[in-house]
Write an enzyme that holds these catalytic residues in place. Structure first.
Site: not given
Ligand SMILES: NC(=O)c1ccc[n+]([C@@H]2O[C@H](COP(=O)([O-])OP(=O)(O)OC[C@H]3O[C@@H](n4cnc5c(N)ncnc54)[C@H](O)[C@@H]3O)[C@@H](O)[C@H]2O)c1
Length: 245
Positions: A132, A156
């Site tokens: 991130s 985070y």
């Molecule tokens: N959304 C953003 O703005 C953003 C920005 C930078 C980085 N990220 C990173 O991108 C990645 C995905 O984020 P997102 O926004 O799509 O989140 P999200 O919450 O939409 O999706 C995360 C997924 O992980 C699954 N999950 C949660 N715990 C779990 C576990 N113990 N085992 C297996 N699966 C599990 C959830 O069911 C969900 O489907 C993360 O690593 C996040 O840090 C997101």
């Protein structure tokens, strides 16, 4: 080229995970979604797996090897966290901090450790860990002002910064075996946030918009593919310029 590669995506039913799975499939590779949520089973290539469970992870890798005979790529994308995630810094307990480090960083260690030994034997493989921008820079707290949203937690930053550095360590350690480890670090992704948050975010970012999941997924596919065969230990930042200023 990504064609016919066998790739595991953790958390493949989430906001970003869905787009990653879709892009991998579009490029004629096989995406295996390792998901926590039973209701998230999208197709026969979904395996219910809690990435924070030692046994689930071992079982996931064994299942994929049994079915396909190899693992060409893994995207560590799942996003597990505690119920009090988002508490303001003064209210974060040591216990909560430890739990989140365990769920997000230690789970990444365990998947990488087990998968890399498989890839070492294969003499090939590519891991993409999702970082991130907050693993690189401190949050601009003014973006969150008056939005009702909790700013990004301190843990985070520690976790994502750790994942970026850990990936570089692994790139160096496993490079001689033909195995690559990289990160993709997204900026903020559009997800029905309230208009004030979007406005305050957009003002700050050079490309003047938040990311769509589809802005990020091709970068992940690139690092999984042979087109990036001389790239390892890299942190590919996909943030519309957020960290450039
Ligand atoms: N959304 C953003 O703005 C953003 C920005 C930078 C980085 N990220 C990173 O991108 C990645 C995905 O984020 P997102 O926004 O799509 O989140 P999200 O919450 O939409 O999706 C995360 C997924 O992980 C699954 N999950 C949660 N715990 C779990 C576990 N113990 N085992 C297996 N699966 C599990 C959830 O069911 C969900 O489907 C993360 O690593 C996040 O840090 C997101």
């Amino acid at each position: 080229m990504l064609k016919n590669k066998i790739i595991i995506v953790t958390g493949g039913s989430g906001l970003l995970g869905k787009a990653i799975v879709k892009d991998i499939k579009l490029k004629n590779a096989i995406a295996i979604n390792a998901e926590l949520k039973k209701e998230a089973i999208a197709d026969e290539n979904t395996i219910i797996c809690d990435v924070t469970s030692k046994d689930d992870v071992v079982n996931l890798l064994e299942t994929v090897i049994k079915k396909y005979g190899r693992i060409d790529g893994i995207v560590n994308n799942a996003y597990p966290y505690t119920k009090d995630w988002g508490n303001k810094f003064e209210d974060v307990s040591l216990e909560s901090w430890k739990q989140n480090v365990d769920m997000q960083l230690n789970s990444c260690f365990w998947i990488c450790k087990n998968a890399l030994e498989i890839m070492k034997k294969q003499k090939s493989g590519s891991i993409v860990n999702i970082g991130s921008v907050y693993g690189m820079i401190g949050p601009d707290f003014s973006i969150y002002e008056n939005t009702g949203y909790a700013p990004s937690p301190a843990a985070y930053s520690a976790i994502k910064g750790g994942i970026i550095s850990f990936s570089k360590y692994l790139a160096s350690y496993y490079g001689e075996h033909g195995v690559r480890v990289n990160c993709v670090s997204p900026g903020g992704i559009l997800n029905n946030q309230n208009p004030l948050f979007i406005k305050q975010y957009e003002e700050k970012v050079p490309l003047k918009r938040m990311a769509n999941p589809e802005d990020i997924s091709p970068a992940v596919s690139f690092l999984l593919s042979d087109e990036s065969k001389y790239i390892t230990g890299h942190n590919l930042v996909v943030d519309g310029g957020f960290t450039a200023i």
